[in-house]
Design an enzyme around this catalytic site. Structure first.
Site: not given
Ligand code: NAD
Length: 354
Positions: A124, A187, A220, A244
Site C-alpha cells: 500500500y 508469509k 494462507d 486488509d
C-alpha cells in the site's frame, strides 16, 4: 469536560450513518462539540480535492475524529482519501475488533477476536512502476531473469521501525485489554526478507511480554484456521495487505460488514470508522445498518476514557440486535422483510435502550 471531535460524514451512505451515530453518542450525555468537516467525492468540485487541508488540520488539532466511509472512484486519478488520511496523519495501526452479538445471523457464535493491521507500508506504500517505464526496466534488469519482460512492478517495503511500532501496539493492546495471546501473521517462508523481518521483530518484542502467549501462523493457513476454529485466536497482528483481506474475512465470521467497526490510530491522532465502504447504491435511502459505525463510536468513547458511556452504547446496540425488531433489512432472516426499519429508526431504538 467538553471534548472536541472532528466529524467527517463522508459520502454515499456515510452522512446518514454518521448522523445516527452522533445522535446515539450525544444521548449518552458525554459532552462533545463536533467540528463538522467535509471530505470525499461530493466536495471535489467545491475544493478541487476530495481531502481539503482544513480536514487534516481539524483532526490534528482535535486529535480525534469520527468518520463515515468515503468512495474511491475508479479511474479518476485521485488516490483513496481513506489511504491519504491515514498516511497524512501517520495512523499506523488499524484496529478491527470482531465480536459475535446474539441475534446477528452468522455461522459462528462466541467469537471475540481483534485484528491489528499495519496501516502505512507494504504494497500500500504506493511504490509502483508501470509497464514499459524506465524504473520497471531497471528493476527487471537486476532480477536475474526472475521478472518477465515487460512487467509492471509494485514494491513491498516493510521497515524495521514500522514492524516494531505495530507489534508493540498489539502487545500493549493485549496487556491493556486483558487478552491472552498474540498471533503474528505473514508469509515468511516465501518473503524471507520482508516477512522474515516482521517475524524476527515480533519474536524480539514478544520476549518482553512473558505474560502474553505468542505464536506465528502463515497467512494462507490463517485463512483456513479462522474458518475452521476462530475461537482459537485472540489478538492477530499482521502487515497491511494481509490485514486488509483478513479483516473482511473476520467481518464475515461475525455477521458481515454491517456490524464490523474499526479505528485508525497513531501517536498524534485517532480516526474511528467502520470496516465497510460507502455502499453508494443505498445513498439517501435511510436503509443501511448503522451498527458498524456505532460500534466504531463505542471504540472512540473507550479511547477517550469514557468507559461507562462506551459500555452503555454496546449494551444498547446488543439489546436491539438481540430483540431483532427494530433492525435494518440485513439483520432480518428475510432481507425483504417489510418490518425492517431504517437507519435512523434503529438509532432511535438504541437511544431508547441506553
Ligand atoms: P461497501 O462496503 O460499500 O459495500 C459492499 C456491500 O456491503 C454493499 O452493497 C452492501 O450490500 C453491504 N454493506 C456495506 N455496508 C453496509 C451497511 N452499513 N449495512 C448494510 N449493508 C452494508 O463496499 P464497496 O461497494 O466495495 O465500496 C464502495 C465504495 O466505498 C468504494 O469506492 C470503496 O473504495 C469505498 N470504501 C471506503 C472505505 C472507507 O471509507 N474506509 C472502506 C471500504 C471501501
Amino acid at each position: 469536560m467538553t471534548y472536541k471531535v472532528t466529524l467527517i460524514p463522508g459520502d454515499g451512505t456515510g452522512p446518514e450513518l454518521v448522523e445516527a451515530t452522533r445522535r446515539v453518542i450525544d444521548a449518552t450525555g458525554v459532552d462533545i462539540e463536533w467540528e463538522l468537516m467535509e471530505a470525499g467525492s461530493d466536495v471535489m468540485d467545491k475544493y478541487g480535492t476530495p481531502l481539503p487541508e482544513p480536514v487534516l488540520e481539524s483532526v490534528r488539532r482535535n486529535r480525534i475524529a469520527l468518520k463515515g466511509p468515503i468512495t474511491t472512484p475508479i479511474g479518476t486519478g485521485f488516490r483513496s482519501v481513506n489511504v491519504a488520511l491515514r498516511h497524512s496523519l501517520e495512523l499506523y495501526a488499524c484496529l478491527r475488533p470482531c465480536k459475535s452479538y446474539p441475534g446477528v445471523r452468522s455461522r459462528y457464535s462466541d467469537i471475540d477476536l481483534v485484528l491489528i493491521r499495519e496501516n502505512s507500508e507494504d504494497l500500500y506504500a504506493g511504490v509502483e512502476f508501470d509497464l514499459g517505464s524506465p524504473e520497471a526496466e531497471t528493476i527487471r534488469s537486476m532480477s536475474n531473469g526472475k521478472i518477465k519482460n515487460p512487467s509492471a512492478i509494485s514494491i513491498k517495503p516493510i521497515s524495521a521501525e514500522g514492524s516494531r511500532k505495530i507489534i508493540r501496539f498489539a502487545f500493549d493492546y493485549a496487556v491493556k485489554n486483558g487478552r491472552r495471546k498474540v498471533t503474528a501473521v505473514a508469509k515468511a517462508n516465501i518473503m524471507k526478507f520482508t516477512d522474515g523481518l516482521f517475524y524476527r521483530t515480533a519474536q524480539e518484542i514478544a520476549a518482553e511480554y512473558p505474560g502474553i502467549e505468542y505464536e506465528e501462523v502463515l497467512v494462507d493457513a490463517m485463512c483456513m484456521q479462522l474458518v475452521q476454529r476462530p475461537e482459537a485466536y485472540d489478538v492477530i497482528v499482521t502487515e497491511n495487505l494481509y490485514g486488509d483481506i483478513l479483516s473482511d474475512l473476520c467481518a464475515g465470521l461475525v455477521g458481515g460488514l454491517g456490524v464490523a467497526p474499526g479505528a485508525n490510530l497513531g501517536y498524534e491522532a485517532a480516526v474511528f470508522e467502520a470496516t465497510h465502504g460507502s455502499a453508494p447504491k443505498y445513498k439517501g435511502m435511510n436503509k443501511v445498518n448503522p451498527t458498524a459505525v456505532l460500534l466504531s463510536g463505542k471504540l472512540m468513547l473507550e479511547h477517550m476514557g469514557e468507559l461507562e458511556a462506551a459500555r452503555r452504547v454496546e449494551q444498547a446496540v446488543a439489546a436491539v440486535i438481540a430483540e431483532g425488531k427494530y433492525v435494518t433489512y440485513d439483520m432480518k432472516p428475510d432481507r425483504n422483510d417489510p418490518t425492517a426499519v431504517g437507519t435512523s429508526q434503529m438509532a432511535d431504538a438504541i437511544i431508547a435502550r441506553l
